[in-house]
Motif scaffolding. Sequence first.
Motif, PDB file in Angstrom:
ATOM      1  N   THR A 154     -12.046   4.179   2.600  1.00  0.00           N
ATOM      2  CA  THR A 154     -11.750   3.389   1.503  1.00  0.00           C
ATOM      3  C   THR A 154     -12.027   3.748   0.060  1.00  0.00           C
ATOM      4  N   SER A 174      -2.034  -0.929  -5.796  1.00  0.00           N
ATOM      5  CA  SER A 174      -1.165  -1.659  -6.517  1.00  0.00           C
ATOM      6  C   SER A 174      -1.113  -1.640  -8.073  1.00  0.00           C
ATOM      7  N   VAL A 176       1.063  -1.235  -0.076  1.00  0.00           N
ATOM      8  CA  VAL A 176      -0.018  -0.148  -0.095  1.00  0.00           C
ATOM      9  C   VAL A 176       0.911   1.069  -0.224  1.00  0.00           C
ATOM     10  N   THR A 214      -5.828  -9.175   5.201  1.00  0.00           N
ATOM     11  CA  THR A 214      -6.109  -7.744   4.990  1.00  0.00           C
ATOM     12  C   THR A 214      -7.379  -7.303   6.082  1.00  0.00           C
ATOM     13  N   LYS A 258      -7.150  -0.320  -7.370  1.00  0.00           N
ATOM     14  CA  LYS A 258      -6.246  -0.571  -6.386  1.00  0.00           C
ATOM     15  C   LYS A 258      -4.802   0.080  -6.491  1.00  0.00           C
ATOM     16  N   ASP A 302      -9.150  -1.036   3.167  1.00  0.00           N
ATOM     17  CA  ASP A 302      -9.401  -2.695   2.954  1.00  0.00           C
ATOM     18  C   ASP A 302      -8.026  -3.391   2.653  1.00  0.00           C
ATOM     19  N   ASP A 303      -7.081  -2.920   2.048  1.00  0.00           N
ATOM     20  CA  ASP A 303      -6.149  -3.735   1.529  1.00  0.00           C
ATOM     21  C   ASP A 303      -4.900  -3.603   2.346  1.00  0.00           C
TER      22      ASP A 303
END
Length: 427
Positions: free
Chosen positions: A243, A275, A11, A49, A273, A71-72
């Motif tokens: 989020t 990522s 993250v 997570t 995301k 969330d991640d």
Amino acid sequence: MCTGRPGWLTVSLRVGKYKKIHKNIMINLMDVLEVDSERQVVRVEPLVTMGQLTAHLNPMGWTIPVVPELDDLTVGGLIMGTGIESSSHIYGLFQHTCVAYELVLADGSLVRCSPTENSDLFYAVPWSCGTLGFLVAAEIKMIPAKKYVKIHYQPVRGLQKICETFTKESKKKENSFVEGLMYSLEEAVIMTGVLTDEAEQSKINRIGNYYKPWFFKHVEKYLKADRTGTEYIPSRHYYHRHTRSIFWELQDIIPFGNNPVFRYLFGWMVPPKISLLKLTQGEAIRKLYEQHHVVQDMLVPVKSLEKSIQTFHADLNVYPLWLCPFILPNNPGMVHPKGDETELYVDIGAYGEPKRKQFEARASMRQMEKFVRSVHGFQMLYADCYMTREEFWDMFDGSLYHKLREEMNCKDAFPEVYDKICKAARH
């Protein structure tokens, strides 16, 4: 050695260069192992997570005391780095809700540590960024979950009054949650919440639904209308309220993302995301982003809050600012108060484009880091760190950390934490 998880999956907005020169060890451990209702403890693997954990526990009537926002975020990252939530004024940082860790050390041995078993290692693990061993499991406290959070919104104007109100509410243990959003140097909304199973149906706001306004925009309405308000948010929606908009970062990525038409037609597709954004980001964009965008969390004593906000305004001028209080116990390890007693701190989160004229990332952030050290504060290690090694260990207490690295022969097995988080180690 280091974990083999690709840097773009984390993250943190930066990718570690060190993974190219160290031996990568794949640790694909991502399961909830045990829910012990008698001990009120959940045992999980490091890649579980926050979204996964709350989805698993809430239907069983449980939650964890500190549920960091996104969330991640993974358990491993929140232990080896840190994590915070608006309940931290009661429970402390994420690490303070953990009761045991299981690690594989440099010699290949599996060790369990807790406050009563291998206690030095237990207190040294948080903030160590995987440089004492590989985390393979953690035990985290659980608390009974309730259906809703009854949240009260209070607009406050004037910096001194903002700091006084925020500090007063943060010291009230009857508040299950305390959070502040500053929209300018003189304007803020202070939010307090309590857990409840009962709700007025007309005041229920399922803020997590994809078509709902972004939370920080919803909160701003109370400031613009200059009125207080109370509503009930389903607990899981509250835990992950920032989020969908990645706090307020998404407004720089999708400026029209909070438009009602966009929310209803495409809101289910966001947020992207982090990522994915990192994976598809070219080097030129990355450098441009670094020079014109700030993502920082600074942890300072609440007694220095007013001076800290003035410094953030002068050096960065980024709004909104996130204010989140937490208690910091005087435990051994890298992060603890200057005195001998537990102290109330506040996380000041700055995410966005600095509006300060002639902003220069390196010079401005070094100035911020110097100020934070001067008030005995700390910088979250996911963010860009421009400190020298000497300055870093002036901010953090490395006595226990270095002692254990020597005793456990870590120096030839794992890099030092500074060599993983300094600006030279990331791009």
